[in-house]
Design a protein around this motif. Structure first.
Motif, PDB file in Angstrom:
ATOM      1  N   LYS A  60       0.822  -1.216   0.000  1.00 26.69           N
ATOM      2  CA  LYS A  60       0.000   0.000   0.000  1.00 26.69           C
ATOM      3  C   LYS A  60       0.854   1.263   0.000  1.00 26.69           C
ATOM      4  CE  LYS A  60      -3.612  -2.244   2.734  1.00 26.69           C
ATOM      5  NZ  LYS A  60      -4.074  -2.336   4.118  1.00 26.69           N
ATOM      6  N   VAL A  61       1.915   1.242   0.789  1.00 24.77           N
ATOM      7  CA  VAL A  61       2.824   2.396   0.844  1.00 24.77           C
ATOM      8  C   VAL A  61       3.395   2.658  -0.546  1.00 24.77           C
ATOM      9  CG1 VAL A  61       5.046   3.247   1.739  1.00 24.77           C
ATOM     10  CG2 VAL A  61       3.472   2.051   3.264  1.00 24.77           C
ATOM     11  N   ARG A  62       3.826   1.590  -1.178  1.00 24.28           N
ATOM     12  CA  ARG A  62       4.438   1.677  -2.505  1.00 24.28           C
ATOM     13  C   ARG A  62       3.459   2.279  -3.509  1.00 24.28           C
ATOM     14  NH1 ARG A  62       6.705  -3.806  -5.335  1.00 24.28           N
ATOM     15  NH2 ARG A  62       4.487  -4.193  -5.566  1.00 24.28           N
ATOM     16  N   ALA A  63       2.217   1.797  -3.462  1.00 20.94           N
ATOM     17  CA  ALA A  63       1.200   2.290  -4.392  1.00 20.94           C
ATOM     18  C   ALA A  63       0.907   3.771  -4.154  1.00 20.94           C
ATOM     19  CB  ALA A  63      -0.075   1.474  -4.258  1.00 20.94           C
ATOM     20  N   SER A  64       0.793   4.149  -2.893  1.00 19.16           N
ATOM     21  CA  SER A  64       0.436   5.541  -2.627  1.00 19.16           C
ATOM     22  C   SER A  64       1.605   6.475  -2.929  1.00 19.16           C
ATOM     23  CB  SER A  64      -0.078   5.728  -1.201  1.00 19.16           C
ATOM     24  OG  SER A  64       0.976   5.712  -0.289  1.00 19.16           O
ATOM     25  N   ARG A  65       2.821   5.989  -2.737  1.00 16.04           N
ATOM     26  CA  ARG A  65       3.985   6.816  -3.085  1.00 16.04           C
ATOM     27  C   ARG A  65       4.022   7.077  -4.590  1.00 16.04           C
ATOM     28  NH1 ARG A  65       8.208   6.651   0.877  1.00 16.04           N
ATOM     29  NH2 ARG A  65       7.061   6.519   2.831  1.00 16.04           N
ATOM     30  N   SER A  66       3.766   6.041  -5.378  1.00 17.25           N
ATOM     31  CA  SER A  66       3.879   6.226  -6.829  1.00 17.25           C
ATOM     32  C   SER A  66       2.717   7.070  -7.344  1.00 17.25           C
ATOM     33  CB  SER A  66       3.976   4.892  -7.563  1.00 17.25           C
ATOM     34  OG  SER A  66       2.703   4.348  -7.770  1.00 17.25           O
ATOM     35  N   LYS A  67       1.556   6.951  -6.694  1.00 16.75           N
ATOM     36  CA  LYS A  67       0.430   7.795  -7.056  1.00 16.75           C
ATOM     37  C   LYS A  67       0.765   9.248  -6.729  1.00 16.75           C
ATOM     38  CE  LYS A  67      -4.548   8.294  -6.530  1.00 16.75           C
ATOM     39  NZ  LYS A  67      -4.514   9.714  -6.179  1.00 16.75           N
TER      40      LYS A  67
END
Ligand code: GDP
Length: 263
Positions: free
Chosen positions: A189-196
């Motif tokens: 989730k962290v990874r997804a929100s960072r890239s978003k």
């Protein structure tokens, strides 16, 4: 806590740079001070944040064989003495954390990183899990980036990370296998929100598409993050449970073993 800059002057002054080093990271409250005290003295002592040491010289317990000594005869006198190493504490929170991350690769003789987590705050819906996953994501990303980074970073070849799931004496603590799973899915989730976040801010939309890709932890295009994805970057991640304080629990045996295998 004392900024990292001080570490180096302490090392220089005492000539301790030659000792193999283990870096201790983790969110505040995970038990770093307690572990440091235990590893240094071999006993528990009440923790006092204000007096938290920054780097302590530790010794493997007698009878534990360091990996580098395994071909020595049991009767070799060097086996009768303690194998020494440095355990380096780092500030666990806020602004200082950024400082710590930049300095991850600084200790010359870095043998491994212990990332301590509080296994009792790892259940879903608990702020502790997100906070811990955020921090761990950043640590792993710094390590991953050393592959594409400058020369000094590249000098650090393989890196071993031990996720030490602490406070196993508490009945609210998740078992190590679940700590691993929870962290993997939270880092996803962290990874997804960072890239978003990067896309929303317009960073990575222009020429620097490569830079954007560099900020993605683990396997490009993977939908779920797994610690095993770090192997491609010469980073091995293990999770082992233990407890620094409290009578019943597995203690710190597995962590000692992990350290001994790296010295
Ligand atoms: P730091 O902020 O990471 O340095 O964490 P501390 O070493 O100050 O520990 C935070 C709190 O957790 C203290 O009250 C410790 O006594 C407690 N603690 C540390 N290790 C354990 C453990 O294995 N079990 C339990 N129950 N408490 C622990």
């Amino acid at each position: 806590t004392i900024p990292i800059a001080l570490h180096r002057s302490v090392f220089k002054a005492s000539g301790l740079t030659v000792l193999p080093s283990i870096l201790l990271l983790g969110p505040s409250g995970s038990g770093k001070t307690a572990l440091l005290t235990l590893f240094e003295r071999g006993t528990n002592a009440a923790t006092h944040t204000s007096q938290s040491p920054i780097a302590v010289e530790c010794s493997l317990p007698v009878g534990t064989t360091a990996a580098s000594d395994k071909y020595r005869s049991t009767y070799d006198p060097t086996n009768q003495t303690h194998k020494k190493f440095l355990l380096i504490d780092t500030p666990g929170h806020g602004k200082l954390r950024h400082h710590a991350l930049q300095n991850i690769t600084n200790p010359k003789n870095l043998k491994g990183i212990i990332f301590l987590v509080d296994a009792a705050t790892m259940s879903a819906g608990n702020g502790g899990l997100r906070q811990t996953a955020d921090y761990l994501h950043d640590v792993l990303l710094v390590l991953q980036k050393r592959m594409t980074g400058g020369k000094a970073m590249k000098a650090l070849k393989e890196v071993s990370v031990l996720i030490a799931a602490n406070k196993m004496d508490l009945f609210t603590a998740l078992p190590a296998a679940l700590v691993k799973k929870s962290l993997e899915s939270e880092i996803t989730k962290v990874r997804a929100s960072r890239s978003k976040g990067l896309l929303d801010s317009g960073i990575g939309m222009g020429e620097d598409v490569d830079d954007d890709k560099d900020d993605w932890l683990g396997e490009t295009g993977s939908s779920e993050f797994k610690f095993s994805q770090m192997e491609e970057f010469d980073i091995t991640v293990e999770v082992a449970g233990g407890n620094v304080t409290g009578g019943d629990g597995p203690g710190v045996d597995k962590w000692w073993k992990w350290v001994s295998e790296r010295l």
